[in-house]
Every structure is written in C-alpha cells, then in structure tokens.
Write an enzyme that holds these catalytic residues in place. Structure first.
Site, PDB file in Angstrom:
ATOM      1  N   ARG A 199      -0.612  -9.089  13.341  1.00  0.00           N
ATOM      2  CA  ARG A 199      -1.172  -8.042  12.462  1.00  0.00           C
ATOM      3  C   ARG A 199      -2.038  -8.674  11.374  1.00  0.00           C
ATOM      4  O   ARG A 199      -3.077  -8.122  11.002  1.00  0.00           O
ATOM      5  CB  ARG A 199      -0.045  -7.218  11.846  1.00  0.00           C
ATOM      6  CG  ARG A 199       0.608  -6.273  12.851  1.00  0.00           C
ATOM      7  CD  ARG A 199       1.977  -5.774  12.380  1.00  0.00           C
ATOM      8  NE  ARG A 199       1.921  -4.986  11.176  1.00  0.00           N
ATOM      9  CZ  ARG A 199       2.974  -4.781  10.385  1.00  0.00           C
ATOM     10  NH1 ARG A 199       4.162  -5.302  10.693  1.00  0.00           N
ATOM     11  NH2 ARG A 199       2.846  -4.046   9.312  1.00  0.00           N
ATOM     12  N   LYS A 210       0.838  -1.210   0.000  1.00  0.00           N
ATOM     13  CA  LYS A 210       0.000   0.000   0.000  1.00  0.00           C
ATOM     14  C   LYS A 210       0.874   1.263   0.000  1.00  0.00           C
ATOM     15  O   LYS A 210       0.619   2.197  -0.738  1.00  0.00           O
ATOM     16  CB  LYS A 210      -0.921   0.025   1.232  1.00  0.00           C
ATOM     17  CG  LYS A 210      -1.822  -1.202   1.347  1.00  0.00           C
ATOM     18  CD  LYS A 210      -2.730  -1.134   2.554  1.00  0.00           C
ATOM     19  CE  LYS A 210      -2.016  -1.173   3.896  1.00  0.00           C
ATOM     20  NZ  LYS A 210      -1.307  -2.446   4.189  1.00  0.00           N
ATOM     21  N   ARG A 219      -9.639   1.168   8.741  1.00  0.00           N
ATOM     22  CA  ARG A 219      -9.373  -0.206   9.160  1.00  0.00           C
ATOM     23  C   ARG A 219     -10.524  -0.790   9.966  1.00  0.00           C
ATOM     24  O   ARG A 219     -10.439  -1.945  10.391  1.00  0.00           O
ATOM     25  CB  ARG A 219      -8.113  -0.239  10.030  1.00  0.00           C
ATOM     26  CG  ARG A 219      -6.822  -0.410   9.253  1.00  0.00           C
ATOM     27  CD  ARG A 219      -5.686  -0.143  10.223  1.00  0.00           C
ATOM     28  NE  ARG A 219      -4.589  -1.042  10.071  1.00  0.00           N
ATOM     29  CZ  ARG A 219      -3.446  -0.719   9.460  1.00  0.00           C
ATOM     30  NH1 ARG A 219      -3.287   0.452   8.907  1.00  0.00           N
ATOM     31  NH2 ARG A 219      -2.455  -1.598   9.409  1.00  0.00           N
ATOM     32  N   ARG A 278      11.437  -2.183  11.216  1.00  0.00           N
ATOM     33  CA  ARG A 278      10.339  -1.709  12.067  1.00  0.00           C
ATOM     34  C   ARG A 278      10.110  -2.709  13.186  1.00  0.00           C
ATOM     35  O   ARG A 278      10.136  -3.920  12.961  1.00  0.00           O
ATOM     36  CB  ARG A 278       9.061  -1.582  11.225  1.00  0.00           C
ATOM     37  CG  ARG A 278       8.751  -0.162  10.836  1.00  0.00           C
ATOM     38  CD  ARG A 278       7.658  -0.032   9.823  1.00  0.00           C
ATOM     39  NE  ARG A 278       6.390  -0.621  10.208  1.00  0.00           N
ATOM     40  CZ  ARG A 278       5.283  -0.518   9.483  1.00  0.00           C
ATOM     41  NH1 ARG A 278       5.307   0.147   8.336  1.00  0.00           N
ATOM     42  NH2 ARG A 278       4.150  -1.070   9.870  1.00  0.00           N
ATOM     43  N   ARG A 325      11.782  -6.028   5.023  1.00  0.00           N
ATOM     44  CA  ARG A 325      11.619  -4.572   4.861  1.00  0.00           C
ATOM     45  C   ARG A 325      12.643  -3.810   5.706  1.00  0.00           C
ATOM     46  O   ARG A 325      12.870  -4.120   6.873  1.00  0.00           O
ATOM     47  CB  ARG A 325      10.212  -4.141   5.279  1.00  0.00           C
ATOM     48  CG  ARG A 325      10.087  -2.617   5.295  1.00  0.00           C
ATOM     49  CD  ARG A 325       8.682  -2.104   5.283  1.00  0.00           C
ATOM     50  NE  ARG A 325       7.871  -2.635   6.359  1.00  0.00           N
ATOM     51  CZ  ARG A 325       6.560  -2.443   6.451  1.00  0.00           C
ATOM     52  NH1 ARG A 325       5.930  -1.776   5.511  1.00  0.00           N
ATOM     53  NH2 ARG A 325       5.902  -2.957   7.457  1.00  0.00           N
TER      54      ARG A 325
HETATM   55  P1  AP5 Z   1       4.896  -1.611   1.838  1.00  0.00           P
HETATM   56  O1  AP5 Z   1       4.588  -0.836   0.597  1.00  0.00           O
HETATM   57  O2  AP5 Z   1       5.597  -0.931   2.947  1.00  0.00           O
HETATM   58  O3  AP5 Z   1       3.554  -2.365   2.335  1.00  0.00           O
HETATM   59  P2  AP5 Z   1       2.315  -1.823   3.168  1.00  0.00           P
HETATM   60  O4  AP5 Z   1       1.098  -2.489   2.632  1.00  0.00           O
HETATM   61  O5  AP5 Z   1       2.330  -0.321   3.197  1.00  0.00           O
HETATM   62  O6  AP5 Z   1       2.689  -2.457   4.566  1.00  0.00           O
HETATM   63  P3  AP5 Z   1       2.608  -1.902   6.052  1.00  0.00           P
HETATM   64  O7  AP5 Z   1       3.273  -2.944   6.907  1.00  0.00           O
HETATM   65  O8  AP5 Z   1       3.185  -0.519   6.172  1.00  0.00           O
HETATM   66  O9  AP5 Z   1       1.101  -1.881   6.282  1.00  0.00           O
HETATM   67  P4  AP5 Z   1       0.347  -1.954   7.594  1.00  0.00           P
HETATM   68  O10 AP5 Z   1      -1.019  -1.659   7.105  1.00  0.00           O
HETATM   69  O11 AP5 Z   1       0.479  -3.137   8.427  1.00  0.00           O
HETATM   70  O12 AP5 Z   1       1.107  -0.880   8.486  1.00  0.00           O
HETATM   71  P5  AP5 Z   1       0.763   0.622   8.882  1.00  0.00           P
HETATM   72  O13 AP5 Z   1       2.017   1.375   8.871  1.00  0.00           O
HETATM   73  O14 AP5 Z   1      -0.415   1.129   8.140  1.00  0.00           O
HETATM   74  O15 AP5 Z   1       5.744  -2.906   1.397  1.00  0.00           O
HETATM   75  C1  AP5 Z   1       6.209  -3.830   2.349  1.00  0.00           C
HETATM   76  C2  AP5 Z   1       7.587  -4.339   1.922  1.00  0.00           C
HETATM   77  O16 AP5 Z   1       7.460  -5.072   0.696  1.00  0.00           O
HETATM   78  C3  AP5 Z   1       8.608  -3.227   1.623  1.00  0.00           C
HETATM   79  O17 AP5 Z   1       9.882  -3.698   2.010  1.00  0.00           O
HETATM   80  C4  AP5 Z   1       8.540  -3.037   0.096  1.00  0.00           C
HETATM   81  O18 AP5 Z   1       9.781  -2.590  -0.434  1.00  0.00           O
HETATM   82  C5  AP5 Z   1       8.199  -4.459  -0.368  1.00  0.00           C
HETATM   83  N1  AP5 Z   1       7.322  -4.484  -1.546  1.00  0.00           N
HETATM   84  C6  AP5 Z   1       6.263  -3.658  -1.818  1.00  0.00           C
HETATM   85  N2  AP5 Z   1       5.671  -4.021  -2.989  1.00  0.00           N
HETATM   86  C7  AP5 Z   1       6.345  -5.123  -3.435  1.00  0.00           C
HETATM   87  C8  AP5 Z   1       6.198  -5.964  -4.571  1.00  0.00           C
HETATM   88  N3  AP5 Z   1       5.230  -5.753  -5.474  1.00  0.00           N
HETATM   89  N4  AP5 Z   1       7.057  -7.008  -4.708  1.00  0.00           N
HETATM   90  C9  AP5 Z   1       8.044  -7.233  -3.785  1.00  0.00           C
HETATM   91  N5  AP5 Z   1       8.240  -6.453  -2.696  1.00  0.00           N
HETATM   92  C10 AP5 Z   1       7.413  -5.420  -2.511  1.00  0.00           C
HETATM   93  O19 AP5 Z   1       0.253   0.409  10.394  1.00  0.00           O
HETATM   94  C11 AP5 Z   1       1.142   0.072  11.450  1.00  0.00           C
HETATM   95  C12 AP5 Z   1       0.367   0.028  12.762  1.00  0.00           C
HETATM   96  O20 AP5 Z   1      -0.189   1.323  13.053  1.00  0.00           O
HETATM   97  C13 AP5 Z   1      -0.862  -0.911  12.775  1.00  0.00           C
HETATM   98  O21 AP5 Z   1      -0.495  -2.241  13.111  1.00  0.00           O
HETATM   99  C14 AP5 Z   1      -1.735  -0.245  13.868  1.00  0.00           C
HETATM  100  O22 AP5 Z   1      -1.216  -0.527  15.142  1.00  0.00           O
HETATM  101  C15 AP5 Z   1      -1.504   1.233  13.607  1.00  0.00           C
HETATM  102  N6  AP5 Z   1      -2.475   1.787  12.650  1.00  0.00           N
HETATM  103  C16 AP5 Z   1      -2.183   2.352  11.435  1.00  0.00           C
HETATM  104  N7  AP5 Z   1      -3.300   2.776  10.832  1.00  0.00           N
HETATM  105  C17 AP5 Z   1      -4.336   2.484  11.681  1.00  0.00           C
HETATM  106  C18 AP5 Z   1      -5.737   2.672  11.584  1.00  0.00           C
HETATM  107  N8  AP5 Z   1      -6.306   3.231  10.507  1.00  0.00           N
HETATM  108  N9  AP5 Z   1      -6.507   2.228  12.619  1.00  0.00           N
HETATM  109  C19 AP5 Z   1      -5.935   1.664  13.718  1.00  0.00           C
HETATM  110  N10 AP5 Z   1      -4.609   1.448  13.865  1.00  0.00           N
HETATM  111  C20 AP5 Z   1      -3.811   1.861  12.852  1.00  0.00           C
END
Ligand code: AP5
Length: 215
Positions: free
Chosen positions: A171, A13, A88, A160, A127
C-alpha cells in the site's frame, strides 16, 4: 467547506477526518469505509473491490467515482465534505473538480499529513477496528478500555486484512507511485495546500487543523 485529507495509509486521515467533520458539521466521505461497508453487505460492488483491497492495490477509478458521485448527490445539502482517502489518482482528482463545479462549489484546501514509513507500518500493525460500529483504536496509542473489546458497542475488535505488514508495504508503494503524484496535479492547478506533521499526538494535529479553518 470542502477539504481533502491527503496522506499515506495510516497517516491519521480517518482519525482526523472524523474529528474535523464533527467540529464543522461536514460530511466525511471515506472511500475506504464505503468499500468496506459494501463488502460487509455482500454487494456486487463489495465483491469487485475485495480482490484489489486485499492485495493493497487501487480499486478502478470508474468504481470509485460511481460511489463518490452517489454520496455527493445524496448529501448535497450538507455544509461541505471532508474527503478521506479520495482522490487517489489524477483521474479521480479531475473528476472531483468537475463534481464540485457542478454543485457550484470548490475546494478550500488539500491538507497533507506528512509521516515516515516506519511509523506507519507500526501504527497499522497496532490498529484495531470495530466490525460493529466502525470505531478505530490502536494497541499502542489509543487502546480500548478492555483489551480487544469496543468501548462504544462491546463488539470484539479485529485487525483489517490489509493491515498485515506485507500488504501495508505494498500500500505504501502504491501510495508513492500512484497517489503522491496527485499532489503535483493540485499544485499545477493552483489548489490551496497545507502540510502538517502527522507524527504528533492526535490532539496536537487536530488543534492545527481546526486553526486552519476556524474564522
Ligand atoms: P487512521 O486514522 O485509521 O489512518 P488513515 O490515514 O485513515 O489510514 P488508512 O489505512 O485507513 O488509510 P488508507 O488510505 O490506506 O486506507 P483506506 O481505508 O482509505 O489511523 C491509523 C492508526 O493509527 C489507527 O489505529 C489510529 O488509532 C492510529 N493513529 C491515528 N493518528 C495517530 C496519531 N497522531 N498518533 C498515533 N496513532 C495514531 O483504503 C483501503 C483500500 O481501499 C485501499 O488500499 C484501496 O484498495 C481501496 N481504496 C480506498 N479508496 C480508494 C480510492 N479513492 N481509489 C482506489 N482505491 C481505493
């Protein structure tokens, strides 16, 4: 143009959201990034969020909706938003619909990146994030030019805290139990929805995404 990038942790994402925001000059609104910034800045919000994030649990809706509203109000003049990692929960989805309505706009699409759990666990284990400028790399698929060092600002890359395997598995459970049902909410509310195969090279996914919104 307002688009939700939806999918489990590690689906890509953030990677796709950044490219898409650049392409269409949109504001990428990542609640995860905002919470991590608050933690780095040592704010009260960051302290409140930390325990939830480290455990792989969702931060309470009221906290999330407060920061989203703030950013949307501050960036209201933009061409639109890419929502990354938000909403979410159903409560977040309903609140977003209200906020967009208040701004006189609406959602163009919910784009779901579909991908298997085992691929996600491997991706997240690889990552590497830059604490300096926020750039994201992957040991396996998108390595930096010099191992462990950010190409853009030269800072030392870190893993991270919530990318440890046991937290990633939690997660993924939280995604299945609390976040995936948000898609049913959007279906019931007639939102335009697109599914893309997220287990392909970054560029191939980006080409499909751009094609969805170009012209
Ligand atoms: P990346 O693009 O970073 O993936 P992502 O989907 O953004 O993954 P996240 O782990 O950041 O998502 P998340 O939803 O768990 O975390 P968030 O920060 O929102 O890609 C991942 C890796 O793969 C990278 O190394 C990239 O280079 C690689 N990659 C990407 N595309 C690829 C491809 N096509 N092929 C190969 N490799 C690839 O949330 C973190 C925490 O915050 C949550 O657990 C929660 O505690 C809190 N939080 C955040 N938002 C909310 C909310 N709305 N409500 C409640 N709690 C929340």
């Amino acid at each position: 143009m307002n688009v939700i990038l939806f999918g489990p942790p590690g689906a890509g994402k953030g990677t796709q959201g950044e490219l898409l925001a650049d392409r269409f000059d949109l504001k990428r609104l990542s609640t995860g990034d905002l919470l991590r910034e608050a933690r780095r800045a040592g704010t009260e919000l960051g302290r409140r969020a930390q325990q939830y994030m480290d455990a792989g649990e969702l931060v309470p809706d009221a906290v999330i909706l407060g920061i989203v509203r703030e950013v949307m109000e501050a960036e209201a003049q933009r061409n639109g938003f890419i929502f990354d990692g938000f909403p979410r929960t159903e409560a977040q989805a309903a609140a977003l619909a209200d906020m967009l309505r208040e701004m006189g706009t609406s959602l163009n699409a919910v784009v779901v990146l579909d991908i298997e759990d085992e691929t996600l666990v491997r991706r997240l284990a690889g990552r590497l994030s830059c604490p300096g400028c926020g750039a994201v790399y992957n040991r396996y698929s998108e390595p930096p030019r010099v191992a462990g060092i950010c190409d853009l600002c030269g800072a030392e890359l870190v893993q991270r805290a919530d990318d440890r395997e046991e937290t990633v598995r939690r997660r993924l459970e939280v995604y299945r139990e609390q976040t995936a049902p948000v898609l049913d909410w959007y279906e019931r509310n007639g939102a335009p929805m697109e599914h893309l195969d997220g287990d392909r090279p970054v560029r191939a996914i980006q080409t499909d995404l751009v094609a969805l919104f170009d012209g």
